[in-house]
Write a protein that holds these residues in place. Structure first.
Motif, mmCIF file in Angstrom:
data_model
loop_
_atom_site.group_PDB
_atom_site.id
_atom_site.type_symbol
_atom_site.label_atom_id
_atom_site.label_comp_id
_atom_site.label_asym_id
_atom_site.label_seq_id
_atom_site.Cartn_x
_atom_site.Cartn_y
_atom_site.Cartn_z
ATOM 1 N N PRO A 176 -16.973 -3.065 -4.336
ATOM 2 C CA PRO A 176 -18.064 -2.116 -4.135
ATOM 3 C C PRO A 176 -17.762 -1.092 -3.039
ATOM 4 O O PRO A 176 -16.839 -1.274 -2.249
ATOM 5 C CB PRO A 176 -19.220 -3.018 -3.728
ATOM 6 N N TYR A 177 -18.568 -0.031 -3.022
ATOM 7 C CA TYR A 177 -18.503 0.986 -1.996
ATOM 8 C C TYR A 177 -19.834 1.028 -1.254
ATOM 9 O O TYR A 177 -20.889 0.732 -1.818
ATOM 10 C CB TYR A 177 -18.215 2.361 -2.621
ATOM 11 N N ASP A 178 -19.775 1.400 0.001
ATOM 12 C CA ASP A 178 -21.002 1.536 0.773
ATOM 13 C C ASP A 178 -21.809 2.755 0.343
ATOM 14 O O ASP A 178 -23.035 2.775 0.466
ATOM 15 C CB ASP A 178 -20.662 1.646 2.270
ATOM 16 N N ALA A 237 -19.648 6.146 9.700
ATOM 17 C CA ALA A 237 -18.511 5.637 10.475
ATOM 18 C C ALA A 237 -18.200 4.203 10.053
ATOM 19 O O ALA A 237 -19.077 3.334 10.063
ATOM 20 C CB ALA A 237 -18.828 5.691 11.967
ATOM 21 N N GLY A 238 -16.965 3.950 9.636
ATOM 22 C CA GLY A 238 -16.543 2.630 9.208
ATOM 23 C C GLY A 238 -16.914 2.270 7.787
ATOM 24 O O GLY A 238 -16.496 1.212 7.286
ATOM 25 N N ALA A 239 -17.661 3.124 7.100
ATOM 26 C CA ALA A 239 -18.096 2.832 5.727
ATOM 27 C C ALA A 239 -17.013 3.206 4.727
ATOM 28 O O ALA A 239 -16.177 4.079 4.977
ATOM 29 C CB ALA A 239 -19.382 3.589 5.415
ATOM 30 N N ARG A 240 -17.027 2.546 3.585
ATOM 31 C CA ARG A 240 -16.116 2.871 2.482
ATOM 32 C C ARG A 240 -16.888 3.755 1.513
ATOM 33 O O ARG A 240 -17.891 3.316 0.917
ATOM 34 C CB ARG A 240 -15.637 1.598 1.796
ATOM 35 N N VAL A 265 -12.295 7.367 -0.383
ATOM 36 C CA VAL A 265 -11.487 7.351 -1.597
ATOM 37 C C VAL A 265 -11.891 8.596 -2.377
ATOM 38 O O VAL A 265 -13.012 8.688 -2.885
ATOM 39 C CB VAL A 265 -11.720 6.080 -2.431
ATOM 40 N N ALA A 266 -11.000 9.574 -2.436
ATOM 41 C CA ALA A 266 -11.281 10.858 -3.072
ATOM 42 C C ALA A 266 -10.694 10.869 -4.481
ATOM 43 O O ALA A 266 -9.501 10.628 -4.656
ATOM 44 C CB ALA A 266 -10.703 12.002 -2.246
ATOM 45 N N VAL A 267 -11.540 11.158 -5.468
ATOM 46 C CA VAL A 267 -11.122 11.110 -6.873
ATOM 47 C C VAL A 267 -11.413 12.440 -7.550
ATOM 48 O O VAL A 267 -12.503 13.005 -7.408
ATOM 49 C CB VAL A 267 -11.858 9.973 -7.625
ATOM 50 N N ASP A 268 -10.437 12.938 -8.274
ATOM 51 C CA ASP A 268 -10.623 14.134 -9.083
ATOM 52 C C ASP A 268 -9.583 14.079 -10.201
ATOM 53 O O ASP A 268 -8.484 13.559 -10.007
ATOM 54 C CB ASP A 268 -10.431 15.402 -8.246
ATOM 55 N N ARG A 269 -9.911 14.626 -11.348
ATOM 56 C CA ARG A 269 -8.972 14.543 -12.474
ATOM 57 C C ARG A 269 -7.935 15.655 -12.479
ATOM 58 O O ARG A 269 -7.015 15.642 -13.285
ATOM 59 C CB ARG A 269 -9.725 14.541 -13.798
#
Length: 330
Positions: A320-322, A257-260, A283-287
């Motif tokens: 950075p990401y958590d 909760a609240g994390a990136r 942040v959802a990433v796919d090619r």
């Protein structure tokens, strides 16, 4: 009113139901085999991401046919080849895919034989390369329908494995064990659901509503097969389809909760939905742009939000990401 030949009031017979779905399955199978593209990606190119078609049954039917065709490809090819005197004609376009998908309907799916044969013949006539073989399509498929039990009894489970995998399993485990493992892969996988709510009381309530088994990890496993979008809670966005094993990695991250959180290889979006439902900024990433369209459609139905990016994970430079979640291969 009398209808005259050539009159503007004359009509042609309507095409049989399910023809668009069967066409989509054929094209998706060819794309998957010829271009080595994942079946779901291939199918997404022919069926809208939101599943809207003239007939709401088109999407599940196309997916069922294409999936069964690919899962049992060796069995289906063997059944077809055994009923051809000279093998498949060369330069016949979609002929093999037409035969394979129709044979899948006859041997593996709950589809009337006459519908599978009639649609296959009609589709063959639509392509100039296969149009001359409509009689062959009719004859081969009618033989398969008449000899259904023989086709299935003669099928070696190992035939349905990719040749490289079959060779590796035989070498590592021996012929008997490899065959047993291949037979296990033939079993239709269970359909599991992940609930948006993680409250135990809600899980028990939905298990009863959907006649599902509540698994130890909180997933629900359907006891009966039914069209997914007709189940209670689908349109309201209360749950989504996700294999119980695939639901584990996101939960291993704990309280997000609240994390990136960066979700790599995110499509079709089950883990993205889990993280977003848990309160994370995802942040959802796919090619794959097509697969990400499906992810976006799923999030809209679930009323969940995530930042969606199409591209290579190596190009991400805004950390950075958590936490970073990469469930590969996925």
């Amino acid at each position: 009113m009398t209808q005259h030949r050539g009159s503007r009031f004359s009509t042609r017979p309507a095409p049989p139901e399910g023809l668009p779905a069967r066409n989509a399955a054929i094209r998706a199978l060819r794309t998957a085999l010829e271009k080595r593209i994942a079946l779901e990606v291939s199918l997404a190119g022919f069926v809208p991401a939101d599943g809207r078609t003239d007939d709401p049954r088109d999407l599940p039917l196309a997916r069922s046919i294409a999936t069964a065709s690919l899962r049992r490809l060796g069995t289906l090819r063997a059944a077809i080849t055994a009923r051809l005197d000279k093998g498949l004609p060369k330069a016949s376009g979609p002929l093999e895919a037409i035969l394979v998908t129709a044979a899948a309907q006859i041997l593996l799916l709950d589809v009337p034989d006459h519908a599978a044969v009639d649609c296959a013949v009609r589709i063959a006539r639509q392509d100039g390369r296969s149009a001359h073989y409509d009689g062959l399509v009719n004859a081969v498929l009618r033989r398969i329908a008449a000899e259904r039990d023989a086709c299935l009894a003669a099928a070696d489970p190992v035939l349905d494995l990719p040749p490289w995998l079959a060779a590796r399993w035989r070498q590592a485990y021996g012929e008997e064990t490899a065959a047993a493992m291949a037979a296990g892969l033939r079993e239709e996988p269970a359909v599991d659901l992940t609930l948006k709510s993680r409250a135990p009381a809600d899980a028990r309530r939905w298990a009863e509503t959907l006649d599902a088994l509540l698994l130890p990890n909180g997933s629900l496993r359907l006891r009966n097969r039914i069209q997914i979008d007709q189940l209670p809670g689908y349109r309201e966005g209360e749950w989504w389809v996700q294999n119980a094993a695939a639901a584990l990695p996101a939960r291993l991250l704990g309280d997000v909760a609240g994390a990136r959180v960066l979700d790599l290889c995110a499509a079709p979006g089950g883990k993205t939905a889990q993280l977003a439902a848990a309160g994370a900024h995802v942040v959802a990433v796919d090619r794959s742009a097509q697969r990400m369209e499906r992810l976006a459609a799923n999030l809209r139905r679930l009323a969940l939000a995530a930042e969606i990016r199409v591209g290579d994970a190596l190009g991400i430079a805004d950390g950075p990401y958590d936490a970073i979640l990469l469930d590969a291969p996925c």
